[in-house]
Design an enzyme around this catalytic site. Structure first.
Site, PDB file in Angstrom:
ATOM      1  N   THR A   1       0.835  -1.206   0.000  1.00 16.63           N
ATOM      2  CA  THR A   1       0.000   0.000   0.000  1.00 16.63           C
ATOM      3  C   THR A   1       0.869   1.257   0.000  1.00 16.63           C
ATOM      4  O   THR A   1       2.012   1.236   0.482  1.00 16.63           O
ATOM      5  CB  THR A   1      -0.905   0.011   1.251  1.00 16.63           C
ATOM      6  OG1 THR A   1      -1.491   1.307   1.384  1.00 16.63           O
ATOM      7  CG2 THR A   1      -0.141  -0.287   2.539  1.00 16.63           C
ATOM      8  N   ASP A   2       0.300   2.367  -0.463  1.00 20.34           N
ATOM      9  CA  ASP A   2       1.003   3.660  -0.394  1.00 20.34           C
ATOM     10  C   ASP A   2       1.213   4.109   1.051  1.00 20.34           C
ATOM     11  O   ASP A   2       2.068   4.955   1.333  1.00 20.34           O
ATOM     12  CB  ASP A   2       0.257   4.751  -1.188  1.00 20.34           C
ATOM     13  CG  ASP A   2      -1.167   5.025  -0.726  1.00 20.34           C
ATOM     14  OD1 ASP A   2      -1.675   4.306   0.164  1.00 20.34           O
ATOM     15  OD2 ASP A   2      -1.775   5.979  -1.258  1.00 20.34           O
ATOM     16  N   GLU A   3       0.425   3.547   1.971  1.00 15.16           N
ATOM     17  CA  GLU A   3       0.506   4.012   3.358  1.00 15.16           C
ATOM     18  C   GLU A   3       1.846   3.674   4.012  1.00 15.16           C
ATOM     19  O   GLU A   3       2.181   4.243   5.050  1.00 15.16           O
ATOM     20  CB  GLU A   3      -0.668   3.450   4.176  1.00 15.16           C
ATOM     21  CG  GLU A   3      -2.000   3.913   3.612  1.00 15.16           C
ATOM     22  CD  GLU A   3      -3.193   3.660   4.515  1.00 15.16           C
ATOM     23  OE1 GLU A   3      -3.020   3.601   5.738  1.00 15.16           O
ATOM     24  OE2 GLU A   3      -4.302   3.521   3.975  1.00 15.16           O
TER      25      GLU A   3
ATOM     26  N   TYR B   1      -1.635  -0.709  11.034  1.00 11.66           N
ATOM     27  CA  TYR B   1      -1.905  -1.319   9.719  1.00 11.66           C
ATOM     28  C   TYR B   1      -0.726  -1.095   8.784  1.00 11.66           C
ATOM     29  O   TYR B   1      -0.166  -2.042   8.216  1.00 11.66           O
ATOM     30  CB  TYR B   1      -3.192  -0.727   9.111  1.00 11.66           C
ATOM     31  CG  TYR B   1      -3.312  -0.986   7.616  1.00 11.66           C
ATOM     32  CD1 TYR B   1      -3.566  -2.260   7.123  1.00 11.66           C
ATOM     33  CD2 TYR B   1      -3.163   0.056   6.689  1.00 11.66           C
ATOM     34  CE1 TYR B   1      -3.654  -2.503   5.749  1.00 11.66           C
ATOM     35  CE2 TYR B   1      -3.253  -0.173   5.323  1.00 11.66           C
ATOM     36  CZ  TYR B   1      -3.495  -1.453   4.857  1.00 11.66           C
ATOM     37  OH  TYR B   1      -3.583  -1.683   3.497  1.00 11.66           O
TER      38      TYR B   1
ATOM     39  N   LYS C   1       2.091  -3.654   7.023  1.00  7.76           N
ATOM     40  CA  LYS C   1       2.302  -3.782   5.573  1.00  7.76           C
ATOM     41  C   LYS C   1       3.774  -3.514   5.224  1.00  7.76           C
ATOM     42  O   LYS C   1       4.358  -4.203   4.393  1.00  7.76           O
ATOM     43  CB  LYS C   1       1.388  -2.824   4.808  1.00  7.76           C
ATOM     44  CG  LYS C   1      -0.104  -3.077   4.971  1.00  7.76           C
ATOM     45  CD  LYS C   1      -0.567  -4.420   4.426  1.00  7.76           C
ATOM     46  CE  LYS C   1      -0.458  -4.532   2.925  1.00  7.76           C
ATOM     47  NZ  LYS C   1      -0.992  -5.833   2.442  1.00  7.76           N
TER      48      LYS C   1
HETATM   49  N1  LIG Z   1      -8.451  -1.071  -0.382  1.00  5.69           N
HETATM   50  C1  LIG Z   1      -7.459  -0.210  -0.576  1.00  5.69           C
HETATM   51  O1  LIG Z   1      -7.691   0.993  -0.750  1.00  5.69           O
HETATM   52  C2  LIG Z   1      -6.021  -0.697  -0.631  1.00  5.69           C
HETATM   53  C3  LIG Z   1      -5.046   0.196  -1.059  1.00  5.69           C
HETATM   54  C4  LIG Z   1      -3.724  -0.236  -1.150  1.00  5.69           C
HETATM   55  C5  LIG Z   1      -3.404  -1.530  -0.822  1.00  5.69           C
HETATM   56  N2  LIG Z   1      -4.364  -2.389  -0.376  1.00  5.69           N
HETATM   57  C6  LIG Z   1      -3.959  -3.765  -0.052  1.00  5.69           C
HETATM   58  O2  LIG Z   1      -4.579  -4.608  -1.006  1.00  5.69           O
HETATM   59  C7  LIG Z   1      -4.915  -5.862  -0.417  1.00  5.69           C
HETATM   60  C8  LIG Z   1      -6.402  -6.117  -0.594  1.00  5.69           C
HETATM   61  O3  LIG Z   1      -7.130  -5.045   0.023  1.00  5.69           O
HETATM   62  P1  LIG Z   1      -8.728  -5.059   0.028  1.00  5.69           P
HETATM   63  O4  LIG Z   1      -9.157  -3.664   0.191  1.00  5.69           O
HETATM   64  O5  LIG Z   1      -9.215  -5.872  -1.099  1.00  5.69           O
HETATM   65  O6  LIG Z   1      -8.987  -5.844   1.407  1.00  5.69           O
HETATM   66  P2  LIG Z   1     -10.268  -6.606   1.951  1.00  5.69           P
HETATM   67  O7  LIG Z   1     -10.266  -6.394   3.415  1.00  5.69           O
HETATM   68  O8  LIG Z   1     -11.487  -6.250   1.157  1.00  5.69           O
HETATM   69  O9  LIG Z   1      -9.944  -8.145   1.614  1.00  5.69           O
HETATM   70  C9  LIG Z   1      -8.935  -8.852   2.282  1.00  5.69           C
HETATM   71  C10 LIG Z   1      -9.184 -10.333   2.009  1.00  5.69           C
HETATM   72  O10 LIG Z   1      -8.142 -11.084   2.638  1.00  5.69           O
HETATM   73  C11 LIG Z   1      -8.732 -12.197   3.302  1.00  5.69           C
HETATM   74  N3  LIG Z   1      -7.839 -12.569   4.401  1.00  5.69           N
HETATM   75  C12 LIG Z   1      -7.498 -11.824   5.487  1.00  5.69           C
HETATM   76  N4  LIG Z   1      -6.642 -12.504   6.260  1.00  5.69           N
HETATM   77  C13 LIG Z   1      -6.436 -13.708   5.654  1.00  5.69           C
HETATM   78  C14 LIG Z   1      -5.653 -14.848   5.976  1.00  5.69           C
HETATM   79  N5  LIG Z   1      -4.909 -14.883   7.094  1.00  5.69           N
HETATM   80  N6  LIG Z   1      -5.672 -15.897   5.124  1.00  5.69           N
HETATM   81  C15 LIG Z   1      -6.421 -15.897   4.005  1.00  5.69           C
HETATM   82  N7  LIG Z   1      -7.196 -14.829   3.646  1.00  5.69           N
HETATM   83  C16 LIG Z   1      -7.193 -13.757   4.470  1.00  5.69           C
HETATM   84  C17 LIG Z   1     -10.092 -11.703   3.754  1.00  5.69           C
HETATM   85  O11 LIG Z   1     -11.008 -12.768   4.011  1.00  5.69           O
HETATM   86  C18 LIG Z   1     -10.509 -10.848   2.563  1.00  5.69           C
HETATM   87  O12 LIG Z   1     -11.166 -11.616   1.583  1.00  5.69           O
HETATM   88  C19 LIG Z   1      -4.493  -5.781   1.044  1.00  5.69           C
HETATM   89  O13 LIG Z   1      -3.228  -6.392   1.177  1.00  5.69           O
HETATM   90  C20 LIG Z   1      -4.376  -4.275   1.307  1.00  5.69           C
HETATM   91  O14 LIG Z   1      -3.424  -4.013   2.310  1.00  5.69           O
HETATM   92  C21 LIG Z   1      -5.680  -1.998  -0.273  1.00  5.69           C
END
Ligand SMILES: NC(=O)c1ccc[n+]([C@@H]2O[C@H](COP(=O)([O-])OP(=O)(O)OC[C@H]3O[C@@H](n4cnc5c(N)ncnc54)[C@H](O)[C@@H]3O)[C@@H](O)[C@H]2O)c1
Length: 303
Positions: free
Chosen positions: A107-109, A129, A133
């Site tokens: 993530t950008d964070e 968080y 990451k």
């Molecule tokens: N949403 C954003 O704006 C954003 C931005 C940058 C990066 N990200 C990164 O992208 C990725 C996906 O983000 P998202 O928004 O889709 O998240 P989300 O919370 O919608 O989905 C996360 C998924 O991971 C699964 N999960 C969690 N822990 C697990 C484990 N131990 N084993 C198996 N599955 C597990 C959950 O059941 C869920 O389906 C993450 O790594 C997040 O840090 C998200």
């Protein structure tokens, strides 16, 4: 075969819809998106993950699995260390044992409160968080160096679009506005975020499956940097409704800005167009999100 860990979540499900793949997900409160080929399992269960990889001839893992809500990480950090650090190292271990290629989604964070971070910027996370990451990213780079694992790190900016849990800012604002409720805004609402439409993120990550180089970090900014108040203003225009803002006390450690540069070249969906598609999706898919309004977060409604 591509294995999409965390593929029942918001971004992972958008990615999984692009190709024939297998999803591996522990189906937490955030894992609500179905897939025709879903293996339920936790990424920390190395033995099970390795078995799924071997039995299905997986040669690429794209790891989205994580706990993702900053507010939850502030209240209860340990699940973030367990799922995001230990979880990522477990996926790395499976990549090391099986010879799979790994794209790890960060993530950008991780850069913290910074304007225009490129991929070589130091990591300075502010929340539990983002610290979890950043830790995972360091493990990815260590596994490349120590074991020669074919892995890389992808750092998207704030994503928005269909199938995002109502606890996140944009779905929360859409749903509350549809219900005539106020939208809580932290502090003065002038924190700026860079928004990217989820389908853009998914297709950029797909491009990196073949083009991404081992050991590299790729920032994925959306290029649409607005303050939270500006975002709500645009959202109100797109929805044709007044978005009622309710200022609430600021989030501890809240970063003022996230903005990145990238070494990649691409264009992204304009913010208004992405918001229009997102609003339409939430209007047409009440059955998906209404049950999620029951989710509780430390006794409070999470949305
Ligand atoms: N949403 C954003 O704006 C954003 C931005 C940058 C990066 N990200 C990164 O992208 C990725 C996906 O983000 P998202 O928004 O889709 O998240 P989300 O919370 O919608 O989905 C996360 C998924 O991971 C699964 N999960 C969690 N822990 C697990 C484990 N131990 N084993 C198996 N599955 C597990 C959950 O059941 C869920 O389906 C993450 O790594 C997040 O840090 C998200």
């Amino acid at each position: 075969m591509i294995l999409v860990t965390g593929g029942a979540g918001f971004i992972g499900s958008a990615f999984a819809s692009l190709t024939d793949c297998l999803v591996y997900d522990s189906l937490t409160y955030a894992g609500r998106n179905s897939h025709p080929r879903l293996a339920r399992g936790d990424v920390r269960d190395v033995r099970n993950l390795e078995r799924v990889v071997r039995e299905n001839g997986v040669d690429v893992i794209v790891n989205f699995a994580a706990e993702t809500h900053v507010d939850r990480s502030i209240v209860d950090p340990l699940p973030f260390v367990e799922n995001n650090v230990l979880g990522a190292v477990s996926v790395l271990e499976v990549a090391r044992r099986t010879g799979c290629r790994l794209l790890h989604v960060s993530t950008d964070e991780v850069y913290g409160d910074v304007e225009g971070a490129d991929e070589s910027y130091p990591l300075k996370p502010s929340s539990p968080y983002s610290a979890s990451k950043a830790s995972a990213d360091l493990f990815v780079l260590a596994y490349v160096r120590t074991y020669g694992v074919d892995a890389l790190v992808v750092r998207p900016s704030n994503n928005y679009g269909p199938r995002q849990h109502p606890e996140k800012f944009i779905p929360k604002a859409i749903i509350r506005t549809l219900m005539g409720m106020e939208v809580p805004v932290y502090g003065d609402g002038r924190q700026r975020r860079d928004w990217i439409y989820v389908e853009d993120t998914a297709s950029l990550i797909m491009r990196l499956v073949s083009e991404g180089e081992k050991g590299q970090v790729y920032n994925l900014p959306g290029g649409h940097v607005v303050s939270n108040l500006e975002l709500l203003q645009i959202l109100g225009e797109v929805m044709g409704r007044e978005v009622k803002v309710k200022f609430v006390g600021d989030r501890p450690g809240h970063d003022r800005v996230y903005s990145m540069r990238t070494k990649l070249r691409y264009t992204t969906t304009p913010l208004r167009e992405g918001l229009r598609r997102t609003v339409n999706w939430y209007l047409e898919n009440r059955a998906w999100w209404e049950p999620l309004l029951e989710d509780r977060f430390v006794g409070e409604v999470s949305w």
